[in-house]
Enzyme design. Sequence first.
Site, PDB file in Angstrom:
ATOM      1  N   HIS A  83     -10.946  -3.631   2.782  1.00 22.27           N
ATOM      2  CA  HIS A  83     -10.904  -3.362   4.229  1.00 22.27           C
ATOM      3  C   HIS A  83     -11.786  -2.175   4.636  1.00 22.27           C
ATOM      4  O   HIS A  83     -11.873  -1.870   5.825  1.00 22.27           O
ATOM      5  CB  HIS A  83      -9.456  -3.096   4.638  1.00 22.27           C
ATOM      6  CG  HIS A  83      -8.915  -1.861   3.968  1.00 22.27           C
ATOM      7  ND1 HIS A  83      -8.697  -1.803   2.599  1.00 22.27           N
ATOM      8  CD2 HIS A  83      -8.615  -0.637   4.453  1.00 22.27           C
ATOM      9  CE1 HIS A  83      -8.276  -0.593   2.289  1.00 22.27           C
ATOM     10  NE2 HIS A  83      -8.214   0.143   3.395  1.00 22.27           N
ATOM     11  N   ASP A  84     -12.375  -1.471   3.675  1.00 21.34           N
ATOM     12  CA  ASP A  84     -13.259  -0.336   3.985  1.00 21.34           C
ATOM     13  C   ASP A  84     -14.737  -0.691   3.811  1.00 21.34           C
ATOM     14  O   ASP A  84     -15.599   0.164   4.021  1.00 21.34           O
ATOM     15  CB  ASP A  84     -12.966   0.838   3.040  1.00 21.34           C
ATOM     16  CG  ASP A  84     -11.592   1.460   3.257  1.00 21.34           C
ATOM     17  OD1 ASP A  84     -11.062   1.362   4.377  1.00 21.34           O
ATOM     18  OD2 ASP A  84     -11.075   2.054   2.289  1.00 21.34           O
ATOM     19  N   ASP A 103      -3.102   4.716  -2.273  1.00 21.98           N
ATOM     20  CA  ASP A 103      -4.220   5.212  -1.475  1.00 21.98           C
ATOM     21  C   ASP A 103      -4.660   6.619  -1.911  1.00 21.98           C
ATOM     22  O   ASP A 103      -3.821   7.515  -2.044  1.00 21.98           O
ATOM     23  CB  ASP A 103      -3.758   5.259  -0.008  1.00 21.98           C
ATOM     24  CG  ASP A 103      -4.881   5.504   0.963  1.00 21.98           C
ATOM     25  OD1 ASP A 103      -5.787   4.666   1.040  1.00 21.98           O
ATOM     26  OD2 ASP A 103      -4.849   6.548   1.653  1.00 21.98           O
ATOM     27  N   GLU A 135      -6.250   3.927  -5.998  1.00 20.25           N
ATOM     28  CA  GLU A 135      -7.576   4.033  -5.379  1.00 20.25           C
ATOM     29  C   GLU A 135      -8.092   5.432  -5.685  1.00 20.25           C
ATOM     30  O   GLU A 135      -7.492   6.423  -5.261  1.00 20.25           O
ATOM     31  CB  GLU A 135      -7.485   3.815  -3.865  1.00 20.25           C
ATOM     32  CG  GLU A 135      -8.860   3.731  -3.223  1.00 20.25           C
ATOM     33  CD  GLU A 135      -8.946   4.291  -1.820  1.00 20.25           C
ATOM     34  OE1 GLU A 135      -9.870   3.922  -1.093  1.00 20.25           O
ATOM     35  OE2 GLU A 135      -8.093   5.123  -1.441  1.00 20.25           O
ATOM     36  N   ASP A 184       0.864  -1.165   0.000  1.00 17.86           N
ATOM     37  CA  ASP A 184       0.000   0.000   0.000  1.00 17.86           C
ATOM     38  C   ASP A 184       0.911   1.228   0.000  1.00 17.86           C
ATOM     39  O   ASP A 184       1.994   1.192   0.584  1.00 17.86           O
ATOM     40  CB  ASP A 184      -0.867  -0.006   1.269  1.00 17.86           C
ATOM     41  CG  ASP A 184      -2.296   0.400   0.985  1.00 17.86           C
ATOM     42  OD1 ASP A 184      -2.483   1.488   0.416  1.00 17.86           O
ATOM     43  OD2 ASP A 184      -3.214  -0.351   1.350  1.00 17.86           O
TER      44      ASP A 184
HETATM   45  O1  ISL Z   1     -13.674   4.103   3.712  1.00 16.78           O
HETATM   46  C1  ISL Z   1     -14.395   4.821   3.067  1.00 16.78           C
HETATM   47  C2  ISL Z   1     -15.788   4.718   3.237  1.00 16.78           C
HETATM   48  O2  ISL Z   1     -15.992   3.900   4.310  1.00 16.78           O
HETATM   49  C3  ISL Z   1     -13.881   5.751   2.095  1.00 16.78           C
HETATM   50  O3  ISL Z   1     -14.510   6.960   2.092  1.00 16.78           O
HETATM   51  C4  ISL Z   1     -12.408   5.904   2.341  1.00 16.78           C
HETATM   52  O4  ISL Z   1     -12.163   6.767   3.379  1.00 16.78           O
HETATM   53  C5  ISL Z   1     -11.748   6.373   1.094  1.00 16.78           C
HETATM   54  O5  ISL Z   1     -12.051   5.446   0.121  1.00 16.78           O
HETATM   55  C6  ISL Z   1     -10.246   6.416   1.246  1.00 16.78           C
HETATM   56  O6  ISL Z   1      -9.781   5.182   1.720  1.00 16.78           O
HETATM   57  C7  ISL Z   1      -8.423   5.006   1.893  1.00 16.78           C
HETATM   58  O7  ISL Z   1      -7.794   6.078   2.558  1.00 16.78           O
HETATM   59  C8  ISL Z   1      -8.187   6.323   3.903  1.00 16.78           C
HETATM   60  C9  ISL Z   1      -8.175   5.048   4.756  1.00 16.78           C
HETATM   61  O8  ISL Z   1      -8.848   5.289   5.957  1.00 16.78           O
HETATM   62  C10 ISL Z   1      -8.826   3.885   4.044  1.00 16.78           C
HETATM   63  O9  ISL Z   1      -8.707   2.714   4.815  1.00 16.78           O
HETATM   64  C11 ISL Z   1      -8.175   3.750   2.709  1.00 16.78           C
HETATM   65  O10 ISL Z   1      -8.628   2.628   1.993  1.00 16.78           O
HETATM   66  C12 ISL Z   1      -7.221   7.336   4.452  1.00 16.78           C
HETATM   67  O11 ISL Z   1      -5.903   6.912   4.232  1.00 16.78           O
END
Ligand code: ISL
Length: 546
Positions: free
Chosen positions: A320-321, A190, A248, A89
Amino acid sequence: MIYQLYPRSFYDTNQDGIGDIPGIIEKLDYLKGLGIGAIWLNPVYASPNDDMGYDISDYEQIMKEFGTMDDFKKMLEEAHKREIRIIMDLVVNHSSDEHQWFIESRKSKDNPYRDYYIWREGKQKKEPNNWASFFTPSAWKFDESTGEYYLHLFSEKQPDLNWENEKVREEIFRMINNWLDLGVDGFRMDVINLVAKYPGLLDGTGDKTPSGYVFSPEYFANQPMTFTYLSELYKRCFIGRDCMCVGETPFTDTETAKKFLKKEDPMLDMIFQFELMDIDSGKSGKWEIVPYTMKDFKEVVARWQEATKDSWNSLFWSNHDQPRPLSRFVTWSTQEERVLAGKMLAVAMHLQRGTSFLYQGEEIGMINATFDSVDQLMDIESIQYYQERKKVGREEEAWNAIARKGRDHARTPMQWNAEKNAGFTKGTPWLLVNESYPLINVEQAMKDPDSLYYFYKQLIQCKTTSDTLLYGDFTLLHAMDDNIFGYARRLNKDEIQILCNFTASPVPLVYDVPEESKVILSNYKEHFKDILQPFETIVVQSKAPM
Ligand code: ISL
Ligand code: CA
């Protein structure tokens, strides 16, 4: 097939309740057995874990709970021995506030690191603009030491890096090259499309959030400079290397995706789009859960297949989100149905054109967990949302939304067996273990020839050995059907039809396949030419019509 591995919850070898790199090494043969070709690791860098590793305090160190740099190197070596690639990541939109750069940056206005972050004066004793953050009401935090605010699109402990500063970009490129030199095979980047902010940092004009701020992606997502930076990054780090990068990219439509994926000016090999993951989200965001139809689903899938036909797509049901797909995209009631539906979902997604991402636990059909109170949650997003809503007496509504879409559902420990803590740890797990583990676990799945695990193995084998499934084009079938999702993959004269019943009831469907066709994958042993059984999926290969 890329396996997304959440290290914190994978396997704990020193019984501190936290998964670790030695745990990953121990389970590499398990992953090899599944047939995957690469692993994407959620962040393993040094971090105070305000946002579970997405707040990095040192990009060149391994998180101490996970192990040492030597453990990391050993994992890389062991994975490569098994022909498994390792994708890391890369979190460079922001760092942790405990990163040395930020510690320096906040010291004084003339500190050499001041410009590594985005500092502004307040306006009439208020924030520099009205932007809302993903995790907190305002995207700005006042810092006593210098009397200015810093920008944080995510938590207060995740200050946004200033990509306008060439020194910041140089530091990032150097760090990426170091990891690539060490042997890592690529990156999942990310929120990479948020790195450039609109120069004037203007006030957002959209609807106000309940706390009065405005979520303003029009000024922080896909800004013109984002493309310049990513093109520069590609040239400085990826060109000439055998590696891949997937970005992402929230707030990205198919037209913007084409810009990221164009071959002439490479930036990213693939992107993660959000339209499918947000199919049940309302105007105000993910917590406003709205109904959607099969046609909505098909429309999104077909449009993205079309948009990436000259480039490459990514395929995933979860990460994971996101909540667990079996608790989100289908409604089943018995264990038998859970397994049938899990197989059907696997086929529906992964035989499309693109690279598949399989999120940890999906291969055994893990489901959402039951949380009894907010004290059991570990995810900053859910916790902050709950607390904000509680201030206005709406905590019950918030709790119901978290029960369906909280990020902790995906993050509970991997279920290895029916022993205590699902065999994940002998210590106290950092996040509760899903109560379903006596029924849903790896050991059980390995014993049952009809399990989802073996089905995934078969599916991966099927896809990776078929040029038609890898490179063939995509055509939506039965577009108007409310229950069936179907598509064809075609290459030269070869045609493969994929049919999926998303419901727990039999659905009439006459499928139009030539006599000499053969079933190459299905979750049923018996088939009927005019009906799809509950959650039935069938993959039929034939010669395409001339
Ligand atoms: O997780 C989300 C909705 O539940 C998204 O809005 C998310 O915050 C967004 O996609 C960004 O995600 C990524 O960056 C974030 C981190 O918290 C997430 O785990 C990651 O996948 C900040 O680094
Ligand atoms: Ca551990």
